[in-house]
Design an enzyme around this catalytic site. Structure first.
Site, mmCIF file in Angstrom:
data_model
loop_
_atom_site.group_PDB
_atom_site.id
_atom_site.type_symbol
_atom_site.label_atom_id
_atom_site.label_comp_id
_atom_site.label_asym_id
_atom_site.label_seq_id
_atom_site.Cartn_x
_atom_site.Cartn_y
_atom_site.Cartn_z
ATOM 1 N N ASN A 5 0.879 -1.178 0.000
ATOM 2 C CA ASN A 5 0.000 0.000 0.000
ATOM 3 C C ASN A 5 0.911 1.221 0.000
ATOM 4 O O ASN A 5 1.521 1.539 1.009
ATOM 5 C CB ASN A 5 -0.886 -0.041 1.258
ATOM 6 N N TRP A 6 0.985 1.875 -1.161
ATOM 7 C CA TRP A 6 1.929 2.992 -1.291
ATOM 8 C C TRP A 6 1.400 4.277 -0.653
ATOM 9 O O TRP A 6 2.102 5.291 -0.635
ATOM 10 C CB TRP A 6 2.277 3.218 -2.769
ATOM 11 N N LYS A 7 0.153 4.267 -0.212
ATOM 12 C CA LYS A 7 -0.463 5.444 0.427
ATOM 13 C C LYS A 7 -0.221 6.691 -0.438
ATOM 14 O O LYS A 7 -0.177 6.578 -1.654
ATOM 15 C CB LYS A 7 0.073 5.591 1.859
ATOM 16 N N HIS B 104 -9.487 1.066 5.065
ATOM 17 C CA HIS B 104 -8.184 1.223 5.726
ATOM 18 C C HIS B 104 -8.340 2.110 6.961
ATOM 19 O O HIS B 104 -9.154 3.030 6.971
ATOM 20 C CB HIS B 104 -7.171 1.840 4.747
ATOM 21 N N GLU C 262 -6.695 4.495 8.015
ATOM 22 C CA GLU C 262 -6.557 5.940 7.759
ATOM 23 C C GLU C 262 -7.845 6.500 7.168
ATOM 24 O O GLU C 262 -8.210 7.651 7.439
ATOM 25 C CB GLU C 262 -5.337 6.189 6.859
ATOM 26 N N GLU D 2 -5.236 -5.006 10.535
ATOM 27 C CA GLU D 2 -4.205 -3.996 10.758
ATOM 28 C C GLU D 2 -4.493 -3.273 12.077
ATOM 29 O O GLU D 2 -5.297 -2.331 12.098
ATOM 30 C CB GLU D 2 -4.202 -2.971 9.615
ATOM 31 N N GLY E 273 2.584 2.253 10.836
ATOM 32 C CA GLY E 273 3.524 3.367 10.691
ATOM 33 C C GLY E 273 4.227 3.740 11.977
ATOM 34 O O GLY E 273 4.880 4.780 12.061
ATOM 35 N N SER F 142 3.645 -2.144 10.322
ATOM 36 C CA SER F 142 5.101 -2.187 10.529
ATOM 37 C C SER F 142 5.733 -3.520 10.138
ATOM 38 O O SER F 142 6.643 -3.991 10.813
ATOM 39 C CB SER F 142 5.443 -1.811 11.979
HETATM 40 P P1 13P Z 1 3.168 0.375 7.696
HETATM 41 O O1 13P Z 1 3.686 -0.901 7.092
HETATM 42 O O2 13P Z 1 3.895 1.599 7.202
HETATM 43 O O3 13P Z 1 3.060 0.293 9.188
HETATM 44 O O4 13P Z 1 1.663 0.558 7.148
HETATM 45 C C1 13P Z 1 0.780 -0.501 7.243
HETATM 46 C C2 13P Z 1 -0.434 -0.172 6.483
HETATM 47 O O5 13P Z 1 -1.198 0.690 6.854
HETATM 48 C C3 13P Z 1 -0.676 -0.907 5.231
HETATM 49 O O6 13P Z 1 -1.968 -0.673 4.745
#
Ligand code: 13P
Length: 255
Positions: free
Chosen positions: A9-11, A95, A97, A167, A173, A213
């Site tokens: 997931n490149w966000k 997600h 976020e 998650e 993160g 993470s």
């Molecule tokens: P990180 O791997 O940066 O913790 O992010 C996880 C995530 O939100 C994947 O969708």
């Protein structure tokens, strides 16, 4: 036997050029991987050019969100058909976020999930608890609420087309990964929910990814757990070497 899936997931990272460059490197370095499935989810603007690069590769393409309506006056939104026309086969939905930064509700996410399925996109449906919810013993309740709302009214055939990503919000993160035992216990809980809500067959077949993470150094121990069927990777999916290393380490553990 469930097939592992490693998804990136490149966000909100990378320009179109940077996305195309990374996708090109991944395409050539992962071309021989047959042991597991691979998915990358760039930003909307990079979807179509990345789809072109990925042609003939073993890497699937996904978006990070979508709107639940087909079209209309929804400024700034994007529909399932648009994602499909850009070359996406998957879409991340719910997600943390989207839930916690943008206020998406269980109801909205449920509509999105149904729309994605109607249109033939494979949803990567995310669930997970906040730290305070875990610490106050509400984790099970939160996961049940998120799952029940999303899967209500879905047939078994539809539910089987979804992929779940657990998650825990406190692990995203932050550099704090759930321990393999914490991940396993949440995944087993989720799988058991599917067993009770649908049946054993579905519960045994649905894939449950872990996200939060994940790094090259911890993927193997996570994957070793029986109910962890892959990873949804954020930060470590942004560099070719760390994403490739995660895939290689996940495979090593499988063999
Ligand atoms: P990180 O791997 O940066 O913790 O992010 C996880 C995530 O939100 C994947 O969708």
């Amino acid at each position: 036997m469930r097939r592992l899936l490693i998804a990136g997931n490149w966000k909100m990272h990378k320009s179109v050029d940077e996305s195309v460059e990374l996708a090109g490197i991944l395409k050539s370095s992962l071309i021989d991987i047959v042991e597991l499935d691979i998915l990358i989810c760039p930003t909307y603007t990079a979807l179509h050019p990345v789809a072109n690069i990925l042609k003939g590769s073993n890497i699937a393409l996904g978006a990070q969100n979508m709107h639940q309506e087909d079209s209309g006056a929804f400024t700034g939104e994007i529909s399932a058909d648009m994602l499909i026309s850009a070359g996406a086969s998957h879409v991340i939905l719910g997600h943390s976020e989207r839930r916690h930064v943008f206020g998406e509700t269980d109801q909205t996410i449920s509509l999105k999930l149904k729309k994605a399925l109607d249109k033939g996109l494979t949803p990567v449906f995310c669930i997970g608890e906040l730290l305070e919810e875990r610490e106050s013993g509400k984790m099970d309740q939160v996961l049940i609420r998120q799952l029940s709302s999303a899967y209500e009214g879905l047939t078994k055939a539809q539910a089987l087309k979804t992929i779940v990503a657990y998650e825990p919000v406190w692990a995203i993160g932050t550099g704090v990964t759930a321990t393999p035992d914490q991940a396993q216990s949440a995944h087993a809980f989720v799988r058991n929910w599917f067993r009770k809500t649908f049946d054993v067959d579905l519960a045994e077949r649905i894939r449950i990814l872990y996200g939060g993470s994940v790094k090259p150094g911890n993927i193997a121990d996570l994957e070793e757990k029986p109910d962890v069927d892959g990873g949804l990777i954020g930060g470590a999916s942004l560099k070719a070497d760390s994403f490739t290393q995660i895939i290689e380490n996940a495979i090593k553990k499988e063999v």
